[in-house]
Design a protein around this motif. Structure first.
Motif, PDB file in Angstrom:
ATOM      1  N   ASN A  47       0.848  -1.184   0.000  1.00 52.96           N
ATOM      2  CA  ASN A  47       0.000   0.000   0.000  1.00 52.96           C
ATOM      3  C   ASN A  47       0.886   1.237   0.000  1.00 52.96           C
ATOM      4  N   ILE A  48       0.549   2.196  -0.822  1.00 53.47           N
ATOM      5  CA  ILE A  48       1.387   3.399  -0.980  1.00 53.47           C
ATOM      6  C   ILE A  48       1.535   4.195   0.324  1.00 53.47           C
ATOM      7  N   VAL A  49       0.542   4.120   1.208  1.00 52.82           N
ATOM      8  CA  VAL A  49       0.596   4.880   2.460  1.00 52.82           C
ATOM      9  C   VAL A  49       1.101   4.033   3.630  1.00 52.82           C
ATOM     10  N   ALA A  50       1.450   2.799   3.414  1.00 50.87           N
ATOM     11  CA  ALA A  50       1.900   1.906   4.493  1.00 50.87           C
ATOM     12  C   ALA A  50       3.041   2.510   5.319  1.00 50.87           C
ATOM     13  N   PRO A  51       4.067   3.119   4.705  1.00 49.10           N
ATOM     14  CA  PRO A  51       5.144   3.705   5.530  1.00 49.10           C
ATOM     15  C   PRO A  51       4.641   4.775   6.502  1.00 49.10           C
ATOM     16  N   PHE A  52       3.634   5.540   6.086  1.00 48.92           N
ATOM     17  CA  PHE A  52       3.060   6.550   6.977  1.00 48.92           C
ATOM     18  C   PHE A  52       2.332   5.887   8.146  1.00 48.92           C
ATOM     19  N   TYR A  54       2.911   2.961   9.437  1.00 52.06           N
ATOM     20  CA  TYR A  54       3.893   2.368  10.349  1.00 52.06           C
ATOM     21  C   TYR A  54       4.538   3.428  11.231  1.00 52.06           C
ATOM     22  N   LYS A  55       4.867   4.578  10.647  1.00 51.42           N
ATOM     23  CA  LYS A  55       5.484   5.657  11.431  1.00 51.42           C
ATOM     24  C   LYS A  55       4.508   6.222  12.460  1.00 51.42           C
ATOM     25  N   ILE A  56       3.268   6.407  12.050  1.00 47.51           N
ATOM     26  CA  ILE A  56       2.266   6.925  12.984  1.00 47.51           C
ATOM     27  C   ILE A  56       2.048   5.931  14.120  1.00 47.51           C
ATOM     28  N   ASN A  57       1.996   4.649  13.792  1.00 47.28           N
ATOM     29  CA  ASN A  57       1.862   3.624  14.832  1.00 47.28           C
ATOM     30  C   ASN A  57       3.028   3.679  15.809  1.00 47.28           C
ATOM     31  N   ALA A  58       4.242   3.846  15.289  1.00 51.17           N
ATOM     32  CA  ALA A  58       5.426   3.908  16.163  1.00 51.17           C
ATOM     33  C   ALA A  58       5.382   5.145  17.063  1.00 51.17           C
ATOM     34  N   ILE A  59       4.982   6.280  16.509  1.00 54.94           N
ATOM     35  CA  ILE A  59       4.876   7.512  17.299  1.00 54.94           C
ATOM     36  C   ILE A  59       3.824   7.353  18.397  1.00 54.94           C
ATOM     37  N   THR A  60       2.676   6.801  18.020  1.00 49.07           N
ATOM     38  CA  THR A  60       1.593   6.603  18.990  1.00 49.07           C
ATOM     39  C   THR A  60       2.036   5.669  20.109  1.00 49.07           C
ATOM     40  N   GLU A  61       2.704   4.587  19.744  1.00 50.50           N
ATOM     41  CA  GLU A  61       3.187   3.645  20.758  1.00 50.50           C
ATOM     42  C   GLU A  61       4.196   4.315  21.685  1.00 50.50           C
ATOM     43  N   GLY A  62       5.077   5.137  21.120  1.00 48.45           N
ATOM     44  CA  GLY A  62       6.045   5.868  21.951  1.00 48.45           C
ATOM     45  C   GLY A  62       5.358   6.798  22.933  1.00 48.45           C
ATOM     46  N   TYR A  63       4.355   7.531  22.474  1.00 50.46           N
ATOM     47  CA  TYR A  63       3.604   8.414  23.365  1.00 50.46           C
ATOM     48  C   TYR A  63       2.875   7.620  24.442  1.00 50.46           C
ATOM     49  N   ARG A  64       2.281   6.501  24.049  1.00 55.58           N
ATOM     50  CA  ARG A  64       1.568   5.672  25.026  1.00 55.58           C
ATOM     51  C   ARG A  64       2.531   5.180  26.100  1.00 55.58           C
TER      52      ARG A  64
END
Length: 155
Positions: A47-52, A54-64
């Protein structure tokens, strides 16, 4: 002509998929903005937006994780303050009791001198406790500063 029609269908399908992914991303980001840090965005690797995602998931997990750590620290600080309050209040209450007894002339002579000496010892003991407490706070502040610095280096 058939090839051109097929290419157009493939492009239309990819455009539809990209638009759907952007709508999904927008919905997920709104959910995250509203406080749901458990929200994850899923996308196929092609998916063309997959890298975004994954990055958003990583940022969210870091904040959590950061929020969970801050909550643990807050709870530990609350427990420590409760304990400190008790540890300071007990000798202070004893000190006040001895001084009030002397001040009110409830004790006289040698007993009065013993009360004054006990009050003096309690005051020195309390002073040492407060000094130790300030030293501990300074060490904690230094440790926190060091921890924040090393965490920043890891990013």
């Amino acid at each position: 002509m058939f090839l051109a029609g097929s290419a157009a269908l493939i492009l239309a399908g990819k455009l539809y998929q990209a638009r759907k992914s952007v709508r999904d991303m927008n919905e997920a980001l709104e959910d995250i903005r509203n406080g749901n840090l458990n929200r994850r965005m899923l996308a196929a690797p092609d998916n063309i937006v997959a890298p975004f995602f994954y990055k958003i998931n990583a940022i969210t997990e870091g904040y959590r994780d950061t929020i969970a750590e801050l909550n643990e620290r807050d709870q530990a600080n609350r427990q420590m303050m409760t304990s400190l309050s008790h540890d300071v209040r007990t000798p202070l209450t004893t000190l006040i009791g001895y001084l009030d007894a002397v001040h009110s002339h409830l004790v006289e002579g040698a007993e009065r001198e013993e009360y004054i000496e006990t009050a003096r010892e309690k005051a020195h003991s309390l002073q040492m406790y407060v000094d130790d407490l300030f030293e501990w706070f300074k060490l904690q502040q230094h440790f926190q500063s060091f921890h924040d610095h090393t965490s920043a280096l890891k990013r």
